[in-house]
Design a protein around this motif. Structure first.
Motif, PDB file in Angstrom:
ATOM      1  N   LYS A  45      -4.106  -5.373   2.331  1.00 26.17           N
ATOM      2  CA  LYS A  45      -2.954  -4.558   1.973  1.00 26.17           C
ATOM      3  C   LYS A  45      -2.102  -4.293   3.215  1.00 26.17           C
ATOM      4  O   LYS A  45      -2.634  -4.128   4.311  1.00 26.17           O
ATOM      5  N   TYR A  46      -0.804  -4.263   2.998  1.00 31.02           N
ATOM      6  CA  TYR A  46       0.127  -3.876   4.067  1.00 31.02           C
ATOM      7  C   TYR A  46       1.114  -2.864   3.505  1.00 31.02           C
ATOM      8  O   TYR A  46       1.677  -3.059   2.416  1.00 31.02           O
ATOM      9  N   SER A  47       1.312  -1.775   4.232  1.00 28.23           N
ATOM     10  CA  SER A  47       2.275  -0.759   3.813  1.00 28.23           C
ATOM     11  C   SER A  47       3.160  -0.366   4.984  1.00 28.23           C
ATOM     12  O   SER A  47       2.768  -0.508   6.156  1.00 28.23           O
ATOM     13  N   ILE A  48       4.354   0.122   4.651  1.00 23.82           N
ATOM     14  CA  ILE A  48       5.276   0.639   5.659  1.00 23.82           C
ATOM     15  C   ILE A  48       6.005   1.835   5.069  1.00 23.82           C
ATOM     16  O   ILE A  48       6.383   1.820   3.890  1.00 23.82           O
ATOM     17  N   ILE A  49       6.135   2.888   5.869  1.00 26.59           N
ATOM     18  CA  ILE A  49       6.833   4.096   5.436  1.00 26.59           C
ATOM     19  C   ILE A  49       7.804   4.523   6.532  1.00 26.59           C
ATOM     20  O   ILE A  49       7.459   4.514   7.718  1.00 26.59           O
TER      21      ILE A  49
END
Length: 421
Positions: free
Chosen positions: A234-238
């Motif tokens: 998984k990859y996330s960016i905020i």
């Protein structure tokens, strides 16, 4: 990694309807402040009358499925904390009004309604401190209030849109961030394949502060059970830094664009029939700057690693999760931290003397907050009956960097009895 133009365009496109609505209201507003209360009362009366008519319509008439469920929780939290060797909780401590043991009574009510292509869901939490002499009954939280619909319903792919409030951690995966509320729009894309595994994407523009008209954006993509091996990634960016503020202390509190990678492996060994998951994660805040609070060095990284065993579904089931967390001082905003934390009985922020972001600036000797820690967290769940769950958690943390802020030792044990209905 600079994604500011992409995020700005996404936020503006999502917020455009709100801009148009605000402009229309401003252009047509002729009511003075003296009459606004009367207008509000009229609106409330009209709302009551509309609700009364809706109560006359049954679920059977409109179709769909309505479910009502809930939880009753009895909780005990016992914590110990020292700051530079000084006791921080209980009698003869720096904070004698902060007890070492806290008892809570909590009730959660959940309402879910679903039709073929639409749904709505709400969760209301009532959380009060126990004790007959306290008489405190005001801790009510709307934990979830969303409605949504299916825009694409294919054989292997679906697209859903949802609007409202929920905990960010219910959509985006992390053990150290996504602890704040997500008030905004969520778009979901899911794709299932037999050969390559499952894929999903999530994107959400969300409101940070209505007074400053400040919006943020978060997104996550994932591959699950890749090539039927049990591996997932998984990859996330905020992006919290979507607006430059005149107040420098506020700028520091929102100076975060966090990228996070998660890699895990899920399998069932031999004849044990218990699902085991091994996972690890790395996080970096690409917008951190060298500041005096961190001795003019970057402290913008975080990570965690651990394992879980089992799932609780039926009477007698149990599950265990254990993980190690390392979070530097500039890795995560205080208000979005979801990990072990530091206890912080004095409620001192990292950038300001108050944890809510108000007050004077802290120094490298006094900064605390919820970051700059390393520690372990162990959670054990046991399903005593089909409706009663015993929840236990132990966590321990110390400074990640001993040169930043006071030296804090913190540990907490929590025991909950949860009755679900």
């Amino acid at each position: 990694m600079k994604l500011r133009p992409l995020f700005a365009a996404f936020v503006l496109s999502a917020a455009l309807p709100f801009n148009l609505f605000s402009a229309e209201v401003s252009a047509n507003q002729v009511i003075s402040d003296d009459t606004s209360e009367f207008i509000n009362q009229q609106d409330l009366q009209a709302l009551r009358e509309w609700i009364a008519t809706k109560r006359q319509v049954t679920v059977k008439q409109v179709g769909g499925d309505l479910s009502i469920s809930g939880e009753v929780r009895v909780e005990l939290q016992k914590a110990q904390e020292t700051k530079n060797g000084v006791k921080q909780r209980g009698p003869n401590s720096a904070n004698p009004r902060k007890p070492t043991a806290e008892y809570d009574i909590e009730v959660n009510l959940m309402f879910d309604y679903r039709t073929d292509r639409t749904w709505t869901s709400a969760k209301i939490e009532f959380d009060n401190s126990a004790g007959s002499n306290l008489n405190i009954f005001d801790n009510i939280t709307i934990e979830r209030a969303i409605f949504g619909g299916r825009a694409l319903d294919g054989d292997t792919a679906t697209i859903d849109l949802e609007v409202g409030r929920r905990n960010m951690g219910n959509v985006y995966d992390s053990k150290i961030q996504f602890g704040s509320f997500l008030d905004g729009i969520t778009a979901r894309y899911d794709l299932a394949t037999d050969q390559f595994g499952d894929f999903y994407a999530r994107f959400s523009p969300f409101l940070i502060d209505e007074q400053r008209y400040q919006w943020g954006v978060v997104g996550e993509i994932a591959v699950l059970n890749a090539f039927n091996t049990g591996l997932y990634a998984k990859y996330s960016i905020i992006d919290w830094k979507t607006k430059d503020l005149k107040n420098q202390l506020l700028n520091l509190q929102y100076n975060f664009v966090n990228s996070q990678w998660i890699l895990g492996y899920k399998f069932i060994p031999g004849k044990w029939k218990k699902v085991i998951t091994i996972y690890s994660s790395f996080l970096i805040n690409t917008e951190a700057n060298n500041i005096a609070l961190t001795n003019n060095t970057l402290a913008n990284k975080g990570c965690y690693a651990g394992f879980s065993i089992g799932k609780v579904r039926n009477k007698g089931d149990w599950s265990l999760d254990a993980n190690y967390q390392y979070v530097q001082a500039q890795a995560i905003p205080i208000f979005d931290a979801s990990g072990i934390g530091r206890g912080n009985a004095s409620r001192i922020g990292f950038y300001t003397v108050q944890s809510n972001g108000k007050g004077e600036a802290t120094t490298i000797a006094t900064a605390v907050g919820k970051t700059n820690y390393q520690g372990v967290s162990i959670t054990l769940l046991y399903l005593l009956t089909d409706t009663i769950t015993i929840y236990q958690n132990y966590q321990y943390a110390v400074n990640a960097n001993k040169n930043i802020g006071p030296k804090i030792h913190y540990n907490q044990y929590e025991l909950e009895f949860i009755y679900a209905f």
